[in-house]
Scaffold this motif. Structure first.
Motif, mmCIF file in Angstrom:
data_model
loop_
_atom_site.group_PDB
_atom_site.id
_atom_site.type_symbol
_atom_site.label_atom_id
_atom_site.label_comp_id
_atom_site.label_asym_id
_atom_site.label_seq_id
_atom_site.Cartn_x
_atom_site.Cartn_y
_atom_site.Cartn_z
ATOM 1 N N MET A 1 45.433 58.745 55.234
ATOM 2 C CA MET A 1 46.149 57.506 55.432
ATOM 3 C C MET A 1 47.192 57.730 56.521
ATOM 4 S SD MET A 1 48.516 55.336 52.763
ATOM 5 C CE MET A 1 49.406 56.711 52.145
ATOM 6 N N ARG A 2 47.251 56.840 57.437
ATOM 7 C CA ARG A 2 48.229 56.932 58.518
ATOM 8 C C ARG A 2 49.501 56.184 58.116
ATOM 9 N NH1 ARG A 2 46.980 59.063 63.149
ATOM 10 N NH2 ARG A 2 44.832 59.433 63.673
ATOM 11 N N THR A 3 50.631 56.828 58.401
ATOM 12 C CA THR A 3 51.926 56.248 58.101
ATOM 13 C C THR A 3 52.890 56.627 59.218
ATOM 14 O OG1 THR A 3 51.529 56.512 55.733
ATOM 15 C CG2 THR A 3 53.794 56.169 56.410
ATOM 16 N N THR A 4 53.718 55.692 59.598
ATOM 17 C CA THR A 4 54.737 55.966 60.606
ATOM 18 C C THR A 4 56.043 56.267 59.887
ATOM 19 O OG1 THR A 4 53.668 54.473 62.146
ATOM 20 C CG2 THR A 4 55.968 55.023 62.579
ATOM 21 N N THR A 23 51.854 72.184 61.760
ATOM 22 C CA THR A 23 51.857 70.759 62.085
ATOM 23 C C THR A 23 52.873 70.011 61.228
ATOM 24 O OG1 THR A 23 50.158 70.188 60.458
ATOM 25 C CG2 THR A 23 49.383 70.854 62.656
ATOM 26 N N LYS A 24 53.275 68.878 61.731
ATOM 27 C CA LYS A 24 54.203 68.028 60.987
ATOM 28 C C LYS A 24 53.534 67.508 59.720
ATOM 29 C CE LYS A 24 56.620 66.606 65.164
ATOM 30 N NZ LYS A 24 56.912 65.522 66.095
ATOM 31 N N THR A 25 52.267 67.187 59.826
ATOM 32 C CA THR A 25 51.533 66.679 58.670
ATOM 33 C C THR A 25 51.501 67.714 57.552
ATOM 34 O OG1 THR A 25 50.155 65.257 60.048
ATOM 35 C CG2 THR A 25 49.298 65.812 57.876
#
Length: 64
Positions: A1-4, A23-25
């Motif tokens: 899921m993409r989230t800003t 990575t940030k993720t």
């Protein structure tokens, strides 16, 4: 899921360094997993002293 997300860069960089994440993720996923784990531990701690265990610690220590 993409989230800003709007995250403090210095805090994120420090978390990446502390967790050795590339990575940030990955650092955010790790942080979420740790939050859930701590929450579950807190739920288990409420049973401290209330669960009767039939364990002989002396016997277990002598097994080695």
């Amino acid at each position: 899921m993409r989230t800003t997300l709007d995250l403090p860069e210095d805090l994120l960089a420090e978390a990446m360094k502390a967790s050795h994440s590339d990575t940030k993720t990955s650092v955010i996923v790790l942080a979420l997993q740790e939050l859930v784990r701590k929450s579950q531990l807190a739920g288990i701690k409420k049973y401290k002293g209330r669960v009767e265990l039939d364990i002989d610690l002396d016997h277990l220590r002598k097994r080695r």
